[in-house]
Design a protein around this motif. Sequence first.
Motif, PDB file in Angstrom:
ATOM      1  N   PHE A 164      71.016  24.132  35.909  1.00  0.00           N
ATOM      2  CA  PHE A 164      69.801  23.211  35.956  1.00  0.00           C
ATOM      3  C   PHE A 164      69.869  22.261  34.880  1.00  0.00           C
ATOM      4  O   PHE A 164      70.035  22.835  33.706  1.00  0.00           O
ATOM      5  CB  PHE A 164      68.508  24.061  35.986  1.00  0.00           C
ATOM      6  CG  PHE A 164      67.316  23.000  36.006  1.00  0.00           C
ATOM      7  CD1 PHE A 164      66.875  22.384  37.075  1.00  0.00           C
ATOM      8  CD2 PHE A 164      66.592  22.713  34.857  1.00  0.00           C
ATOM      9  CE1 PHE A 164      65.901  21.467  37.082  1.00  0.00           C
ATOM     10  CE2 PHE A 164      65.681  22.225  34.756  1.00  0.00           C
ATOM     11  CZ  PHE A 164      65.281  21.337  35.866  1.00  0.00           C
ATOM     12  N   PRO A 165      69.480  21.358  35.008  1.00  0.00           N
ATOM     13  CA  PRO A 165      69.418  20.497  36.163  1.00  0.00           C
ATOM     14  C   PRO A 165      70.581  19.818  36.748  1.00  0.00           C
ATOM     15  O   PRO A 165      71.426  19.337  35.936  1.00  0.00           O
ATOM     16  CB  PRO A 165      68.320  19.426  35.661  1.00  0.00           C
ATOM     17  CG  PRO A 165      68.672  19.082  34.238  1.00  0.00           C
ATOM     18  CD  PRO A 165      69.033  20.484  33.769  1.00  0.00           C
ATOM     19  N   ASP A 166      70.646  19.720  37.803  1.00  0.00           N
ATOM     20  CA  ASP A 166      71.794  19.125  38.667  1.00  0.00           C
ATOM     21  C   ASP A 166      71.333  17.622  38.941  1.00  0.00           C
ATOM     22  O   ASP A 166      70.569  17.388  39.770  1.00  0.00           O
ATOM     23  CB  ASP A 166      72.033  19.982  39.755  1.00  0.00           C
ATOM     24  CG  ASP A 166      73.062  19.494  40.556  1.00  0.00           C
ATOM     25  OD1 ASP A 166      73.856  18.382  40.418  1.00  0.00           O
ATOM     26  OD2 ASP A 166      73.661  20.315  41.583  1.00  0.00           O
ATOM     27  N   ALA A 167      72.105  16.824  38.260  1.00  0.00           N
ATOM     28  CA  ALA A 167      71.764  15.285  38.258  1.00  0.00           C
ATOM     29  C   ALA A 167      72.332  14.915  39.673  1.00  0.00           C
ATOM     30  O   ALA A 167      71.618  13.720  40.278  1.00  0.00           O
ATOM     31  CB  ALA A 167      72.701  14.649  37.416  1.00  0.00           C
ATOM     32  N   GLY A 221      61.029  24.896  33.559  1.00  0.00           N
ATOM     33  CA  GLY A 221      61.955  25.111  32.148  1.00  0.00           C
ATOM     34  C   GLY A 221      61.062  25.011  30.923  1.00  0.00           C
ATOM     35  O   GLY A 221      59.754  24.714  31.039  1.00  0.00           O
ATOM     36  N   HIS A 222      61.720  25.022  29.647  1.00  0.00           N
ATOM     37  CA  HIS A 222      61.043  24.995  28.732  1.00  0.00           C
ATOM     38  C   HIS A 222      61.022  23.683  27.898  1.00  0.00           C
ATOM     39  O   HIS A 222      62.188  22.848  27.903  1.00  0.00           O
ATOM     40  CB  HIS A 222      61.632  26.154  27.569  1.00  0.00           C
ATOM     41  CG  HIS A 222      61.317  26.421  26.270  1.00  0.00           C
ATOM     42  ND1 HIS A 222      60.069  27.113  26.203  1.00  0.00           N
ATOM     43  CD2 HIS A 222      61.665  25.774  25.158  1.00  0.00           C
ATOM     44  CE1 HIS A 222      59.675  26.643  24.677  1.00  0.00           C
ATOM     45  NE2 HIS A 222      60.956  26.035  24.092  1.00  0.00           N
ATOM     46  N   GLY A 223      59.912  23.319  27.374  1.00  0.00           N
ATOM     47  CA  GLY A 223      59.932  21.954  26.658  1.00  0.00           C
ATOM     48  C   GLY A 223      60.306  20.816  27.595  1.00  0.00           C
ATOM     49  O   GLY A 223      59.866  20.745  28.589  1.00  0.00           O
ATOM     50  N   MET A 228      57.501  16.037  35.093  1.00  0.00           N
ATOM     51  CA  MET A 228      58.432  15.217  34.244  1.00  0.00           C
ATOM     52  C   MET A 228      57.870  14.254  33.260  1.00  0.00           C
ATOM     53  O   MET A 228      58.212  14.013  32.354  1.00  0.00           O
ATOM     54  CB  MET A 228      59.438  14.317  35.385  1.00  0.00           C
ATOM     55  CG  MET A 228      60.373  15.269  35.936  1.00  0.00           C
ATOM     56  SD  MET A 228      61.381  16.185  34.902  1.00  0.00           S
ATOM     57  CE  MET A 228      62.268  14.888  33.857  1.00  0.00           C
ATOM     58  N   THR A 229      56.768  13.559  33.917  1.00  0.00           N
ATOM     59  CA  THR A 229      55.959  12.675  32.843  1.00  0.00           C
ATOM     60  C   THR A 229      55.408  13.438  31.749  1.00  0.00           C
ATOM     61  O   THR A 229      55.429  12.957  30.695  1.00  0.00           O
ATOM     62  CB  THR A 229      54.795  12.165  33.924  1.00  0.00           C
ATOM     63  OG1 THR A 229      55.308  11.553  34.900  1.00  0.00           O
ATOM     64  CG2 THR A 229      54.060  10.853  32.839  1.00  0.00           C
ATOM     65  N   ARG A 230      54.935  14.769  31.909  1.00  0.00           N
ATOM     66  CA  ARG A 230      54.542  15.792  30.694  1.00  0.00           C
ATOM     67  C   ARG A 230      55.687  15.667  29.879  1.00  0.00           C
ATOM     68  O   ARG A 230      55.445  15.643  28.523  1.00  0.00           O
ATOM     69  CB  ARG A 230      53.971  16.907  31.443  1.00  0.00           C
ATOM     70  CG  ARG A 230      53.599  17.652  30.326  1.00  0.00           C
ATOM     71  CD  ARG A 230      53.784  19.401  30.270  1.00  0.00           C
ATOM     72  NE  ARG A 230      55.097  19.819  31.118  1.00  0.00           N
ATOM     73  CZ  ARG A 230      55.999  20.249  30.648  1.00  0.00           C
ATOM     74  NH1 ARG A 230      56.420  20.244  29.293  1.00  0.00           N
ATOM     75  NH2 ARG A 230      56.946  20.886  31.394  1.00  0.00           N
ATOM     76  N   LYS A 231      56.861  15.886  30.348  1.00  0.00           N
ATOM     77  CA  LYS A 231      57.989  16.021  29.716  1.00  0.00           C
ATOM     78  C   LYS A 231      58.400  14.910  28.776  1.00  0.00           C
ATOM     79  O   LYS A 231      58.673  14.903  27.531  1.00  0.00           O
ATOM     80  CB  LYS A 231      59.172  16.332  30.230  1.00  0.00           C
ATOM     81  CG  LYS A 231      59.233  17.821  30.910  1.00  0.00           C
ATOM     82  CD  LYS A 231      60.338  18.283  31.452  1.00  0.00           C
ATOM     83  CE  LYS A 231      60.178  19.730  32.183  1.00  0.00           C
ATOM     84  NZ  LYS A 231      61.469  20.248  32.588  1.00  0.00           N
TER      85      LYS A 231
END
Length: 148
Positions: free
Chosen positions: A3-6, A20-22, A73-76
């Motif tokens: 992970f992650p697999d593009a 996931g983390h962070g 993803m936006t949070r990330k």
Amino acid sequence: MSFPDASIDYRQHPECYRIGHGERGVFHVQPYKDELLPLWAIRNEADARQAVRDLSARFRDYRERGDFVGMDMTRKYLQMGYTRARRYARYPGGRKKDAAGRLRRPGNADAEKARIAEHYRDKLDQVRADDAYQQAKREYQRRLKARR
């Protein structure tokens, strides 16, 4: 599969997404990377303010669609804005080590980057506290657990 697999379209296959983390996956989870990365900026305070507004609008769009992966993803990206700006605020040029490879002491290298970090952190805190985001995250985790 790592992970992650593009190669995966996570909008079509959200079940493959791992929280996931962070900031893990921020540059690989498609199509979200292509949608969010162009919005993200820490060059200067004006660009960062606009980036936070644009990312917030995108978060609201994902929330309205019930797209948990997009919300997360936006949070990330908001988290990455905060952490990168903090690094630049504390270390000249964002580098933790000097030319000889020795760790530098953190300081107050760049006041503008510190303000940028605060803009990102304020919005990040709002996203993390968003009731719809929290509910979607719990539901997503529940569905993943049920599949195991």
